[in-house]
Design a protein around this motif. Structure first.
Motif, PDB file in Angstrom:
ATOM      1  N   ARG A   1      -9.435   4.620  -2.340  1.00 55.94           N
ATOM      2  CA  ARG A   1     -10.756   4.072  -2.003  1.00 55.94           C
ATOM      3  C   ARG A   1     -10.812   4.017  -0.489  1.00 55.94           C
ATOM      4  N   GLY A   2     -11.758   4.733   0.082  1.00 53.79           N
ATOM      5  CA  GLY A   2     -11.801   4.838   1.537  1.00 53.79           C
ATOM      6  C   GLY A   2     -10.560   5.579   1.999  1.00 53.79           C
ATOM      7  N   SER A   3      -9.795   4.992   2.902  1.00 50.61           N
ATOM      8  CA  SER A   3      -8.564   5.621   3.374  1.00 50.61           C
ATOM      9  C   SER A   3      -7.326   4.955   2.785  1.00 50.61           C
ATOM     10  N   GLU A   4      -7.517   4.086   1.793  1.00 51.76           N
ATOM     11  CA  GLU A   4      -6.406   3.324   1.225  1.00 51.76           C
ATOM     12  C   GLU A   4      -6.068   3.821  -0.183  1.00 51.76           C
ATOM     13  N   VAL A   5      -4.830   4.226  -0.370  1.00 50.18           N
ATOM     14  CA  VAL A   5      -4.372   4.676  -1.678  1.00 50.18           C
ATOM     15  C   VAL A   5      -4.138   3.449  -2.552  1.00 50.18           C
ATOM     16  N   LEU A   6      -4.788   3.434  -3.713  1.00 48.64           N
ATOM     17  CA  LEU A   6      -4.629   2.337  -4.662  1.00 48.64           C
ATOM     18  C   LEU A   6      -3.565   2.644  -5.709  1.00 48.64           C
ATOM     19  N   PHE A   7      -3.352   3.944  -5.975  1.00 47.62           N
ATOM     20  CA  PHE A   7      -2.390   4.343  -7.004  1.00 47.62           C
ATOM     21  C   PHE A   7      -1.836   5.706  -6.640  1.00 47.62           C
ATOM     22  N   LEU A   8      -0.533   5.852  -6.763  1.00 51.28           N
ATOM     23  CA  LEU A   8       0.125   7.148  -6.633  1.00 51.28           C
ATOM     24  C   LEU A   8       1.277   7.150  -7.615  1.00 51.28           C
ATOM     25  N   GLY A   9       1.157   7.986  -8.641  1.00 50.58           N
ATOM     26  CA  GLY A   9       2.230   8.049  -9.616  1.00 50.58           C
ATOM     27  C   GLY A   9       1.911   8.999 -10.746  1.00 50.58           C
TER      28      GLY A   9
END
Length: 126
Positions: A71-79
């Motif tokens: 969201r925007g430049s912030e990763v909320l999930f990586l997996g």
């Protein structure tokens, strides 16, 4: 919806990090594309990690498919995610409702997203 809400939703990215040789990824691609059609307010991208070695940097994806949701430049999930449309839908809904990233999402995930966003994502839209 007001313009600020539309702007916030437009800033979402759902990125599948995959490999052309991965049979599971090839089988899952139609489900991923269907999710993109079902969520037109989000941007979906399909990225072959081997084709984008420079942008991937030192990040090594070991399990496919792997999703990056930002969201925007912030990763909320990586997996990694099981190739299930139902679980994918649930994950998207959960992340859209949560204000902060999932535990364990670190600076390297955000750096990877920035590299992908600058070098790859606009051309990888589904």
């Amino acid at each position: 919806m007001d313009s600020s809400g539309a702007s916030e939703q437009a800033s979402w990215w759902v990125v599948c990090l995959c490999a052309a040789w991965c049979g599971v990824c090839r089988e899952w691609q139609p489900t991923f594309s269907a999710q993109a059609r079902a969520h037109p307010h989000l941007r979906f991208a399909w990225v072959d990690v081997e084709d984008e070695d420079e942008a991937m940097g030192d990040v090594d994806i070991e399990t496919f498919p792997t999703l990056m949701i930002a969201r925007g430049s912030e990763v909320l999930f990586l997996g990694p995610i099981p190739p299930s449309g139902t679980q994918f839908t649930r994950l998207l809904a959960t992340l859209q409702a949560q204000p902060r990233p999932s535990p364990g999402v670190g600076a390297e995930a955000n750096a990877l997203f920035q590299r992908l966003h600058a070098q790859v994502l606009p051309q990888a839209l589904v």
